[in-house]
Design a protein around this motif. Structure first.
Motif, mmCIF file in Angstrom:
data_model
loop_
_atom_site.group_PDB
_atom_site.id
_atom_site.type_symbol
_atom_site.label_atom_id
_atom_site.label_comp_id
_atom_site.label_asym_id
_atom_site.label_seq_id
_atom_site.Cartn_x
_atom_site.Cartn_y
_atom_site.Cartn_z
ATOM 1 N N ALA A 18 0.819 -1.213 0.000
ATOM 2 C CA ALA A 18 0.000 0.000 0.000
ATOM 3 C C ALA A 18 0.852 1.262 0.000
ATOM 4 O O ALA A 18 0.517 2.241 0.644
ATOM 5 C CB ALA A 18 -0.930 -0.016 1.204
ATOM 6 N N SER A 19 1.957 1.238 -0.720
ATOM 7 C CA SER A 19 2.818 2.412 -0.859
ATOM 8 C C SER A 19 2.967 2.725 -2.341
ATOM 9 O O SER A 19 3.443 1.896 -3.109
ATOM 10 C CB SER A 19 4.186 2.152 -0.225
ATOM 11 N N LYS A 20 2.554 3.949 -2.737
ATOM 12 C CA LYS A 20 2.572 4.314 -4.149
ATOM 13 C C LYS A 20 3.112 5.734 -4.327
ATOM 14 O O LYS A 20 3.175 6.515 -3.381
ATOM 15 C CB LYS A 20 1.156 4.261 -4.741
ATOM 16 N N SER A 21 3.431 6.044 -5.563
ATOM 17 C CA SER A 21 3.841 7.400 -5.913
ATOM 18 C C SER A 21 2.675 8.362 -5.707
ATOM 19 O O SER A 21 1.511 8.032 -5.946
ATOM 20 C CB SER A 21 4.289 7.447 -7.374
ATOM 21 N N GLU A 22 3.001 9.605 -5.302
ATOM 22 C CA GLU A 22 1.959 10.607 -5.079
ATOM 23 C C GLU A 22 1.262 11.014 -6.379
ATOM 24 O O GLU A 22 0.227 11.678 -6.346
ATOM 25 C CB GLU A 22 2.538 11.836 -4.385
ATOM 26 N N ASP A 23 1.799 10.608 -7.528
ATOM 27 C CA ASP A 23 1.116 10.879 -8.795
ATOM 28 C C ASP A 23 -0.265 10.229 -8.847
ATOM 29 O O ASP A 23 -1.128 10.637 -9.631
ATOM 30 C CB ASP A 23 1.943 10.364 -9.973
ATOM 31 N N TRP A 24 -0.472 9.201 -8.000
ATOM 32 C CA TRP A 24 -1.728 8.458 -8.009
ATOM 33 C C TRP A 24 -2.680 8.884 -6.893
ATOM 34 O O TRP A 24 -3.697 8.241 -6.664
ATOM 35 C CB TRP A 24 -1.444 6.962 -7.864
ATOM 36 N N ASP A 25 -2.397 9.964 -6.212
ATOM 37 C CA ASP A 25 -3.174 10.277 -5.013
ATOM 38 C C ASP A 25 -4.625 10.635 -5.311
ATOM 39 O O ASP A 25 -5.479 10.593 -4.427
ATOM 40 C CB ASP A 25 -2.502 11.376 -4.184
ATOM 41 N N TYR A 26 -4.930 10.974 -6.565
ATOM 42 C CA TYR A 26 -6.314 11.310 -6.919
ATOM 43 C C TYR A 26 -7.248 10.100 -6.812
ATOM 44 O O TYR A 26 -8.473 10.256 -6.798
ATOM 45 C CB TYR A 26 -6.376 11.877 -8.342
ATOM 46 N N GLU A 27 -6.668 8.896 -6.725
ATOM 47 C CA GLU A 27 -7.499 7.688 -6.660
ATOM 48 C C GLU A 27 -8.075 7.433 -5.263
ATOM 49 O O GLU A 27 -9.017 6.663 -5.133
ATOM 50 C CB GLU A 27 -6.676 6.468 -7.102
ATOM 51 N N PHE A 28 -7.480 8.020 -4.222
ATOM 52 C CA PHE A 28 -7.927 7.782 -2.847
ATOM 53 C C PHE A 28 -8.176 6.286 -2.640
ATOM 54 O O PHE A 28 -9.265 5.847 -2.292
ATOM 55 C CB PHE A 28 -9.189 8.592 -2.535
ATOM 56 N N GLU A 29 -7.113 5.538 -2.840
ATOM 57 C CA GLU A 29 -7.232 4.080 -2.944
ATOM 58 C C GLU A 29 -7.152 3.369 -1.596
ATOM 59 O O GLU A 29 -6.431 3.776 -0.687
ATOM 60 C CB GLU A 29 -6.114 3.565 -3.863
ATOM 61 N N TRP A 30 -7.913 2.297 -1.498
ATOM 62 C CA TRP A 30 -7.805 1.316 -0.419
ATOM 63 C C TRP A 30 -7.519 -0.026 -1.076
ATOM 64 O O TRP A 30 -8.008 -0.310 -2.177
ATOM 65 C CB TRP A 30 -9.098 1.216 0.368
ATOM 66 N N ARG A 31 -6.746 -0.871 -0.374
ATOM 67 C CA ARG A 31 -6.459 -2.191 -0.906
ATOM 68 C C ARG A 31 -6.873 -3.266 0.076
ATOM 69 O O ARG A 31 -6.635 -3.154 1.281
ATOM 70 C CB ARG A 31 -4.957 -2.316 -1.223
ATOM 71 N N CYS A 32 -7.480 -4.284 -0.471
ATOM 72 C CA CYS A 32 -7.781 -5.477 0.307
ATOM 73 C C CYS A 32 -6.685 -6.485 -0.001
ATOM 74 O O CYS A 32 -6.438 -6.802 -1.171
ATOM 75 C CB CYS A 32 -9.149 -6.033 -0.068
ATOM 76 N N THR A 33 -6.002 -6.965 1.041
ATOM 77 C CA THR A 33 -4.879 -7.873 0.848
ATOM 78 C C THR A 33 -5.148 -9.221 1.517
ATOM 79 O O THR A 33 -5.921 -9.321 2.464
ATOM 80 C CB THR A 33 -3.593 -7.282 1.432
ATOM 81 N N THR A 34 -4.506 -10.232 0.984
ATOM 82 C CA THR A 34 -4.596 -11.565 1.562
ATOM 83 C C THR A 34 -3.259 -12.270 1.413
ATOM 84 O O THR A 34 -2.539 -12.045 0.428
ATOM 85 C CB THR A 34 -5.699 -12.404 0.897
ATOM 86 N N GLU A 35 -2.931 -13.098 2.377
ATOM 87 C CA GLU A 35 -1.706 -13.896 2.306
ATOM 88 C C GLU A 35 -1.979 -15.274 1.717
ATOM 89 O O GLU A 35 -1.117 -16.151 1.756
ATOM 90 C CB GLU A 35 -1.083 -14.027 3.699
ATOM 91 N N LYS A 36 -3.160 -15.454 1.125
ATOM 92 C CA LYS A 36 -3.512 -16.728 0.500
ATOM 93 C C LYS A 36 -3.167 -16.750 -0.987
ATOM 94 O O LYS A 36 -3.485 -17.707 -1.685
ATOM 95 C CB LYS A 36 -5.000 -17.006 0.694
ATOM 96 N N GLY A 37 -2.532 -15.685 -1.465
ATOM 97 C CA GLY A 37 -2.053 -15.694 -2.839
ATOM 98 C C GLY A 37 -2.873 -14.858 -3.793
ATOM 99 O O GLY A 37 -4.046 -14.569 -3.548
ATOM 100 N N GLY A 38 -2.217 -14.467 -4.890
ATOM 101 C CA GLY A 38 -2.869 -13.679 -5.927
ATOM 102 C C GLY A 38 -3.068 -14.471 -7.202
ATOM 103 O O GLY A 38 -2.864 -15.678 -7.247
ATOM 104 N N ALA A 39 -3.499 -13.759 -8.249
ATOM 105 C CA ALA A 39 -3.817 -14.362 -9.555
ATOM 106 C C ALA A 39 -4.960 -15.355 -9.441
ATOM 107 O O ALA A 39 -4.962 -16.398 -10.099
ATOM 108 C CB ALA A 39 -2.581 -15.019 -10.166
ATOM 109 N N LYS A 40 -5.939 -15.050 -8.588
ATOM 110 C CA LYS A 40 -7.136 -15.868 -8.454
ATOM 111 C C LYS A 40 -8.256 -15.022 -7.852
ATOM 112 O O LYS A 40 -8.020 -13.901 -7.395
ATOM 113 C CB LYS A 40 -6.871 -17.095 -7.586
ATOM 114 N N THR A 41 -9.469 -15.561 -7.877
ATOM 115 C CA THR A 41 -10.630 -14.808 -7.404
ATOM 116 C C THR A 41 -11.024 -15.225 -5.998
ATOM 117 O O THR A 41 -10.751 -16.353 -5.567
ATOM 118 C CB THR A 41 -11.840 -15.007 -8.336
ATOM 119 N N TYR A 42 -11.677 -14.295 -5.301
ATOM 120 C CA TYR A 42 -12.192 -14.539 -3.957
ATOM 121 C C TYR A 42 -13.664 -14.124 -3.927
ATOM 122 O O TYR A 42 -14.035 -13.078 -4.463
ATOM 123 C CB TYR A 42 -11.394 -13.750 -2.923
ATOM 124 N N SER A 43 -14.471 -14.944 -3.287
ATOM 125 C CA SER A 43 -15.917 -14.729 -3.278
ATOM 126 C C SER A 43 -16.328 -13.603 -2.337
ATOM 127 O O SER A 43 -15.640 -13.303 -1.366
ATOM 128 C CB SER A 43 -16.641 -16.016 -2.867
#
Length: 275
Positions: free
Chosen positions: A196-221
């Motif tokens: 959750a660390s990004k360049s300030e060039d993206w600050d207009y997105e007001f972003e939140w991230r949902c993270t999981t330690e169960k891995g990426g490149a797949k879907t979650y219900s």
């Protein structure tokens, strides 16, 4: 670090030092996710599942570029690794990092940061939300030139999404985090902060991230009751609106209210009205 202008106005957020109750108070009641109209978007609605990317799948190559300070001496680095990050020790047995392979502690820290980034990519998954539903830039970038949709999610009801949210913070240079600051929560919390660390060039997105330690490149219900709104873009075709509304009705998205994005008549802004 650039301070956020909405939920975190005049607050320097450091969520790893907060209690769960304090952190939950900062989460907006609603968060939004933009989509183009395609087969994958229809699957989100029909299968009630959201794709979580690996960090290496981010479009911004600067994303997650954070520096961890493992220690100022080889003795301190070794002690910290063994005490706080025993998961890394077996991986380092073959590298001989403390016996001449690296000339300076700076080189050791650089090597360990590269290793942590690799671990992050193997074990972490992430999906992104925004606090804003009326950003012309986000509609253009993520909803195929305003022809897609934006889903509204309830983030006050307990759910997998809400319980794994972290606010994105924006920086003008790579942030450096001392391992000592995160020792109570260890590697997991550091990886989450890296996500959750990004360049300030993206600050207009007001972003939140949902993270999981169960891995990426797949879907979650997700529970379809969490979807409290759908916004059709300015250029969303009428036939696609009809198709989507039929899906929502057939699958009983009973909490979902349809909205339309319209061009404001006097300003360069988007108005959101009931459909």
């Amino acid at each position: 670090m650039k301070l956020r202008k909405r939920s975190f106005e005049q607050i320097e957020v450091d969520t790893h030092k907060m209690t769960e109750k304090e952190a939950l108070k900062l989460i907006p009641r609603k968060l939004y996710k933009y989509y183009p109209i395609n087969e994958f978007t229809f699957k989100v609605l029909t299968e009630q599942a959201i794709y979580f990317s690996k960090p290496s799948g981010f479009s911004d190559p600067f994303d997650c570029k954070l520096n961890i300070n493992f220690g100022k001496s080889t003795i301190q680095i070794n002690e910290n690794l063994n005490h706080y990050f025993p998961q890394l020790v077996p991986l380092l047995d073959k590298t001989d990092i403390f016996n001449g392979s690296f000339k300076t502690t700076k080189e050791i820290n650089q090597f360990l940061n590269t290793l942590v980034l690799s671990i992050l990519d193997m074990q972490m998954g992430v999906t992104c939300f925004s606090e804003v539903r009326d950003s012309p830039l986000m509609w253009a970038h993520y909803a195929h030139s305003h022809s897609g949709i934006c889903l509204e999610f309830d983030m006050k009801t307990p759910s997998f999404f809400r319980d794994n949210l972290i606010p994105v913070m924006y920086f003008d240079k790579y942030p450096v985090y001392s391992m000592e600051e995160y020792k109570s929560n260890g590697l997991g919390n550091l990886l989450t902060r890296m996500m959750a660390s990004k360049s300030e060039d993206w600050d207009y997105e007001f972003e939140w991230r949902c993270t999981t330690e169960k891995g990426g490149a797949k879907t979650y219900s997700f529970d379809k009751a969490l979807v409290t709104g759908i916004i059709f873009g300015i250029n969303c075709p009428e036939d696609q609106k009809t198709k989507i509304l039929e899906i929502l009705q057939d699958l009983n998205y009973c909490n979902c209210i349809p909205y339309q994005a319209d061009m404001n008549s006097s300003k360069f802004k988007i108005d959101i009205v009931r459909y």
